[in-house]
Write an enzyme that holds these catalytic residues in place. Sequence first.
Site, PDB file in Angstrom:
ATOM      1  N   ARG A   1     -11.833  14.838   8.594  1.00 45.53           N
ATOM      2  CA  ARG A   1     -12.683  15.221   7.445  1.00 45.53           C
ATOM      3  C   ARG A   1     -14.099  15.514   7.912  1.00 45.53           C
ATOM      4  O   ARG A   1     -14.633  14.814   8.779  1.00 45.53           O
ATOM      5  CB  ARG A   1     -12.722  14.091   6.415  1.00 45.53           C
ATOM      6  CG  ARG A   1     -11.440  13.926   5.656  1.00 45.53           C
ATOM      7  CD  ARG A   1     -11.512  12.761   4.677  1.00 45.53           C
ATOM      8  NE  ARG A   1     -10.405  11.851   4.891  1.00 45.53           N
ATOM      9  CZ  ARG A   1     -10.395  10.575   4.530  1.00 45.53           C
ATOM     10  NH1 ARG A   1     -11.429  10.045   3.922  1.00 45.53           N
ATOM     11  NH2 ARG A   1      -9.340   9.824   4.777  1.00 45.53           N
TER      12      ARG A   1
ATOM     13  N   ASN B   1       0.878  -1.173   0.000  1.00 47.72           N
ATOM     14  CA  ASN B   1       0.000   0.000   0.000  1.00 47.72           C
ATOM     15  C   ASN B   1       0.913   1.221   0.000  1.00 47.72           C
ATOM     16  O   ASN B   1       1.544   1.538   1.006  1.00 47.72           O
ATOM     17  CB  ASN B   1      -0.874  -0.032   1.256  1.00 47.72           C
ATOM     18  CG  ASN B   1      -1.840   1.129   1.316  1.00 47.72           C
ATOM     19  OD1 ASN B   1      -1.802   2.023   0.462  1.00 47.72           O
ATOM     20  ND2 ASN B   1      -2.701   1.126   2.317  1.00 47.72           N
TER      21      ASN B   1
ATOM     22  N   HIS C   1     -13.040   2.277   0.606  1.00 47.53           N
ATOM     23  CA  HIS C   1     -12.975   1.225   1.647  1.00 47.53           C
ATOM     24  C   HIS C   1     -13.627  -0.073   1.157  1.00 47.53           C
ATOM     25  O   HIS C   1     -14.090  -0.879   1.967  1.00 47.53           O
ATOM     26  CB  HIS C   1     -13.726   1.651   2.933  1.00 47.53           C
ATOM     27  CG  HIS C   1     -13.068   2.744   3.718  1.00 47.53           C
ATOM     28  ND1 HIS C   1     -13.790   3.684   4.395  1.00 47.53           N
ATOM     29  CD2 HIS C   1     -11.765   3.025   3.944  1.00 47.53           C
ATOM     30  CE1 HIS C   1     -12.966   4.526   5.007  1.00 47.53           C
ATOM     31  NE2 HIS C   1     -11.727   4.147   4.742  1.00 47.53           N
TER      32      HIS C   1
ATOM     33  N   MET D   1      -9.982   9.052  18.725  1.00 46.51           N
ATOM     34  CA  MET D   1     -11.165   8.719  19.516  1.00 46.51           C
ATOM     35  C   MET D   1     -10.824   8.320  20.956  1.00 46.51           C
ATOM     36  O   MET D   1     -11.558   8.643  21.885  1.00 46.51           O
ATOM     37  CB  MET D   1     -11.953   7.602  18.813  1.00 46.51           C
ATOM     38  CG  MET D   1     -13.230   7.214  19.500  1.00 46.51           C
ATOM     39  SD  MET D   1     -14.369   8.616  19.799  1.00 46.51           S
ATOM     40  CE  MET D   1     -15.146   8.799  18.209  1.00 46.51           C
TER      41      MET D   1
ATOM     42  N   GLY E   1     -10.593   0.840  13.422  1.00 45.59           N
ATOM     43  CA  GLY E   1     -10.042   1.075  14.763  1.00 45.59           C
ATOM     44  C   GLY E   1     -11.096   1.445  15.791  1.00 45.59           C
ATOM     45  O   GLY E   1     -11.082   0.949  16.923  1.00 45.59           O
TER      46      GLY E   1
ATOM     47  N   GLU F   1      -7.930  -5.908   5.490  1.00 45.91           N
ATOM     48  CA  GLU F   1      -7.807  -5.472   4.098  1.00 45.91           C
ATOM     49  C   GLU F   1      -6.637  -6.178   3.415  1.00 45.91           C
ATOM     50  O   GLU F   1      -6.728  -6.552   2.249  1.00 45.91           O
ATOM     51  CB  GLU F   1      -7.650  -3.946   4.050  1.00 45.91           C
ATOM     52  CG  GLU F   1      -8.940  -3.255   4.450  1.00 45.91           C
ATOM     53  CD  GLU F   1      -8.801  -1.762   4.682  1.00 45.91           C
ATOM     54  OE1 GLU F   1      -8.358  -1.387   5.786  1.00 45.91           O
ATOM     55  OE2 GLU F   1      -9.131  -0.977   3.796  1.00 45.91           O
TER      56      GLU F   1
ATOM     57  N   ARG G   1      -2.676  -2.253  -3.229  1.00 40.91           N
ATOM     58  CA  ARG G   1      -3.902  -1.525  -2.941  1.00 40.91           C
ATOM     59  C   ARG G   1      -3.896  -0.259  -3.787  1.00 40.91           C
ATOM     60  O   ARG G   1      -3.014   0.585  -3.656  1.00 40.91           O
ATOM     61  CB  ARG G   1      -3.969  -1.150  -1.465  1.00 40.91           C
ATOM     62  CG  ARG G   1      -5.227  -0.385  -1.177  1.00 40.91           C
ATOM     63  CD  ARG G   1      -5.201   0.282   0.158  1.00 40.91           C
ATOM     64  NE  ARG G   1      -6.442   1.007   0.337  1.00 40.91           N
ATOM     65  CZ  ARG G   1      -6.587   2.011   1.173  1.00 40.91           C
ATOM     66  NH1 ARG G   1      -5.581   2.392   1.921  1.00 40.91           N
ATOM     67  NH2 ARG G   1      -7.739   2.617   1.279  1.00 40.91           N
TER      68      ARG G   1
HETATM   69  P1  ADP Z   1      -6.863   4.110   9.813  1.00 36.16           P
HETATM   70  O1  ADP Z   1      -8.131   4.540   9.152  1.00 36.16           O
HETATM   71  O2  ADP Z   1      -5.789   5.159   9.765  1.00 36.16           O
HETATM   72  O3  ADP Z   1      -6.401   2.720   9.437  1.00 36.16           O
HETATM   73  P2  ADP Z   1      -7.663   2.892  12.323  1.00 36.16           P
HETATM   74  O4  ADP Z   1      -8.618   1.953  11.669  1.00 36.16           O
HETATM   75  O5  ADP Z   1      -6.461   2.327  12.986  1.00 36.16           O
HETATM   76  O6  ADP Z   1      -7.217   4.072  11.367  1.00 36.16           O
HETATM   77  O7  ADP Z   1      -8.497   3.722  13.411  1.00 36.16           O
HETATM   78  C1  ADP Z   1      -7.937   4.750  14.143  1.00 36.16           C
HETATM   79  C2  ADP Z   1      -8.970   5.238  15.147  1.00 36.16           C
HETATM   80  O8  ADP Z   1      -9.303   4.155  16.036  1.00 36.16           O
HETATM   81  C3  ADP Z   1      -8.457   6.376  16.030  1.00 36.16           C
HETATM   82  O9  ADP Z   1      -9.466   7.372  16.173  1.00 36.16           O
HETATM   83  C4  ADP Z   1      -8.228   5.671  17.363  1.00 36.16           C
HETATM   84  O10 ADP Z   1      -8.375   6.555  18.442  1.00 36.16           O
HETATM   85  C5  ADP Z   1      -9.354   4.658  17.341  1.00 36.16           C
HETATM   86  N1  ADP Z   1      -9.141   3.638  18.376  1.00 36.16           N
HETATM   87  C6  ADP Z   1      -8.158   2.719  18.478  1.00 36.16           C
HETATM   88  N2  ADP Z   1      -8.257   2.034  19.637  1.00 36.16           N
HETATM   89  C7  ADP Z   1      -9.326   2.556  20.305  1.00 36.16           C
HETATM   90  C8  ADP Z   1      -9.948   2.293  21.567  1.00 36.16           C
HETATM   91  N3  ADP Z   1      -9.472   1.357  22.395  1.00 36.16           N
HETATM   92  N4  ADP Z   1     -11.032   3.018  21.921  1.00 36.16           N
HETATM   93  C9  ADP Z   1     -11.508   3.981  21.099  1.00 36.16           C
HETATM   94  N5  ADP Z   1     -10.972   4.279  19.903  1.00 36.16           N
HETATM   95  C10 ADP Z   1      -9.895   3.579  19.512  1.00 36.16           C
END
Ligand code: ADP
Length: 392
Positions: free
Chosen positions: A232, A9, A173, A275, A322, A375, A84
């Site tokens: 965004r 990627n 996605h 988050m 996430g 993915e 990707r």
């Molecule tokens: P990307 O789209 O860059 O791949 P991810 O799928 O890793 O990102 O998601 C990132 C988001 O997931 C961030 O907002 C992060 O805070 C949130 N996140 C990860 N672990 C937790 C958790 N334990 N509780 C709440 N949010 C989480």
Amino acid sequence: MNAPVLVINCGSSSIKYALVPDTPDQPRLAGLAERLGSSDARLKGTDSQGETYTQALSGADHTAALEAILTRLEGRRPGAVGHRIVHGGERFTRAARIDDDVVAAIEATAALAPLHNPANLQGIAATRQVFAALPQVAVFDTAFHQTLPPRAYRYALPEALYRDHGIRRYGFHGTSHAYVSARADALSGLDSGGWLTAHLGNGCSTAAVWEGQSRDTSMGLTPLEGLVMGTRSGDVDPGLHAHLARQLGWSLARIDEVLNRGSGLLGLSGLTNDMRELESAAKAGHAGAELAIEVFCYRIAKSLAALSCALPRLDGIVFTGGIGENSPQVRQRVVEALPHFGCRLDAAANRSTTLGREGRIDAGGPQLWVIPTDEEGRIAAETRQLLQEGHA
Ligand code: ADP
């Protein structure tokens, strides 16, 4: 093909890689080369023992980074490379074996994804150089959504903008929505369900999937449409651009920057796009953090309710990404905003399904699933499948 697939990627200054074996019992090697082209370029990753490493790659470009990645594969030889690719336009409805014609088609789509497709192409060029003997496959983020019917993909704009300039909704996605909906089919025992999938990461999108096909999705011409995301804005009044230009004298570049990088959770909270941090700040009484989470969750529920119109029958909702995989609070708030779906959350199952666990979290009503996305696994599977068909 039993050999592992190397999934790549490629961004403008980064390469994410994963060596995906064809059986899940073997470990995956994965890592990230970042800050390419700068003096502090580096490669970070995990080896087969699960140990992490960091290697300085000062000044490395994409080709040098791939050569370094090659030395991190511990002698395992990939049988193919799966890339990707963000935008496949209307031409690519599935994965494609990369040749000069496919490269030209990805180039031709660059106007629709000016930040991503050129970077993806850089990755293809470097990979063709370093892994010249290996077959290469392009797996598109947009391809899964090519089954959208016109009523879902057309904007109510003059027809010529669609016909001559490709202005329509594409959705992104796709690999993630395809993976988690197929997994929900398998886990639920329903042969082919009607699923609403919510991919909630830094980028966020929803999709309505019926009998394995995407019927509608929240992202559109670009990945800016739809849900509130990390930075965004998601949906805003289409009149906003003209308003900001006229009233504040903002340039298009500035509006683009603010909507893409200064909005979403970050803009609403005035604090962060993360988050986890927002959840602890809200708990400590930060009003902006609380509002950001509230708007985020409401907009997910609103999007799911709207997308339910695309399904003849709703079997369930799948959370991934996430946030979707790790935040019981977000899942609870989304489900609570959908009482008319008849959703009933199993609070204990919701709380305990985190950290990469797959699980069902409803107590009756439409099924509610948490399914960690994969993915890379899906890109490897599509790469394998395409090459096998080619040799059938
Ligand atoms: P990307 O789209 O860059 O791949 P991810 O799928 O890793 O990102 O998601 C990132 C988001 O997931 C961030 O907002 C992060 O805070 C949130 N996140 C990860 N672990 C937790 C958790 N334990 N509780 C709440 N949010 C989480």
